[in-house]
Scaffold this active site. Structure first.
Site, short mmCIF file in Angstrom:
data_model
loop_
_atom_site.label_atom_id
_atom_site.label_comp_id
_atom_site.label_asym_id
_atom_site.label_seq_id
_atom_site.Cartn_x
_atom_site.Cartn_y
_atom_site.Cartn_z
N CYS A 131 0.48 -3.01 -6.13
CA CYS A 131 -0.15 -4.02 -6.59
C CYS A 131 -1.63 -3.68 -7.07
CB CYS A 131 -0.13 -5.08 -5.38
SG CYS A 131 -0.78 -4.37 -3.88
N SER A 162 0.76 -10.41 4.43
CA SER A 162 1.33 -10.24 3.38
C SER A 162 1.86 -8.64 3.14
CB SER A 162 0.54 -10.47 2.15
OG SER A 162 -0.51 -9.81 2.11
N PRO A 165 6.04 -4.01 6.94
CA PRO A 165 6.14 -2.84 7.80
C PRO A 165 6.23 -1.37 6.71
CG PRO A 165 8.30 -3.92 8.02
CD PRO A 165 7.17 -4.92 7.34
N GLY A 166 6.94 -1.59 5.73
CA GLY A 166 7.08 -0.70 4.84
C GLY A 166 5.93 -0.23 3.98
N THR A 167 5.10 -0.94 3.68
CA THR A 167 3.74 -0.80 3.15
C THR A 167 2.83 -0.29 4.09
OG1 THR A 167 4.17 -2.74 1.41
CG2 THR A 167 1.77 -1.87 1.91
N ARG A 168 2.75 -0.96 5.32
CA ARG A 168 2.18 -0.40 6.36
C ARG A 168 2.29 1.19 6.90
NH1 ARG A 168 -0.51 -4.57 9.41
NH2 ARG A 168 0.23 -6.63 8.56
N ASN A 170 2.91 3.16 4.54
CA ASN A 170 2.71 3.92 3.24
C ASN A 170 1.20 3.89 3.00
OD1 ASN A 170 5.92 3.51 1.58
ND2 ASN A 170 5.14 4.82 3.31
N ASN A 273 -0.48 -10.15 -2.77
CA ASN A 273 -0.04 -8.77 -3.28
C ASN A 273 1.48 -8.75 -3.86
OD1 ASN A 273 0.93 -8.83 -0.45
ND2 ASN A 273 1.71 -6.57 -0.67
#
Length: 307
Positions: A131, A162, A165-168, A170, A273
């Site tokens: 994003c 927002s 868990p996947g973004t966290r 990474n 995001n």
């Protein structure tokens, strides 16, 4: 083109669910499958309510249905750690992969900068950066085309809820991919990026600050006319995208401040995001119907995969 392109979404989390909701309004792409790994996940249950087929066996659970359901495109909204294998398996079946993770194994694909070139080459894997990359790389490109950017840094501030868990998992890849986009897409010599998660209070806005170190003294006379048309064009995809205030010029560096008010398709209160990440994934393939219709490009034939 007589029929919609059929798609699979991998990852029933925040981004994957938001992407499905946008696809359901599309005139040219049809979401058919939602792929996950937890049969009890809210995302898979929600996808079934939307009428999608689902599997909780990951990409391996989708492969037997690729031919039968004519899946031509997959959107991976999982994790950078598993994307390469997801892409390899589906590419072998002739399925194009749009990467919404920070894995960045394919070409960086950014609105307003290089989206048409990448789609026209029919790359089997294109990366939507992040994003932050979608929101800021065009600004860097706008500056670098009139003055050389020696160093660019972006600071992304988003509301914690927002971020799934996947973004966290990474965050490091997120920062590295954004920094790479400053260089490879924006034209900066060196890039850096950080993300700040706001847990203090809920905010509809997602904010980006871009700091530029120019090799020569920054000159607002060519810079301002260069970036304003880019902002206007991005607003076609992100209606809530705007300058927070006038670019701040004070010798070196100078800074541009962007804020974004989302459409709120999913996570209606705090989706900032998501609405920057998912709209670019759809225009990535927006020119496919016309190009396929006039035979400018041809999608790979779907054939039974032989191990």
């Amino acid at each position: 083109m007589s029929k919609k392109l059929k798609a699979a979404i991998i990852g029933p989390g925040n981004i994957g669910t938001d992407l499905v909701m946008k696809m359901l309004r599309s005139e040219w792409i049809e979401p058919v499958w939602m792929v996950g790994i937890d049969p009890e996940s809210d995302g898979l249950k929600r996808a079934r309510r939307f009428g999608l087929k689902t599997t909780a066996e990951g990409v391996d659970g989708l492969l037997p249905h690729v031919l039968e359901d004519d899946i031509r495109i997959a959107f991976d909204a999982t994790s950078a750690y598993v994307h390469a294998e997801n892409s390899r398996k589906l590419n072998e079946w002739g399925v194009l992969m749009v990467d919404l993770t920070p894995a960045a194994i394919g070409r960086y694909c950014v609105l307003r900068v290089n989206i048409k070139q990448n789609v026209g080459k029919l790359e089997m894997n294109v990366n939507m950066v992040t994003c932050g990359g979608q929101a800021t790389s065009p600004m860097v490109a706008g500056v670098s085309r009139v003055q050389p950017v020696g160093y660019g840094k972006i600071v992304a501030k988003v509301f914690s809820r927002s971020i799934g868990p996947g973004t966290r998992k990474n965050i490091e890849e997120f920062n590295r991919t954004n920094a790479g986009a400053i260089e490879k897409v924006g034209g900066g010599k060196e890039g850096n990026a950080i993300i700040v998660l706001n847990t203090a209070h809920a905010s509809f806005m997602i904010c980006y600050t871009i700091h530029f170190f120019i090799k020569t003294e920054p000159d607002e006379n060519p810079i301002i006319p260069s970036v304003h048309p880019i902002i206007a064009e991005l607003q076609n995809y992100f209606p809530g995208y705007r300058l927070k205030n006038r670019p701040l010029f004070y010798r070196n560096p100078f800074s541009i401040f962007i804020e974004f008010e989302p459409l709120a398709d999913y996570l209606x209160n705090y989706p900032g995001n998501l609405d920057i990440m998912t709209p670019p994934a759809l225009p990535t393939l927006d020119i496919f119907p016309d190009k396929i219709a006039i035979a400018t490009i041809q999608l790979p034939c779907l054939e039974p995969h032989l191990p």
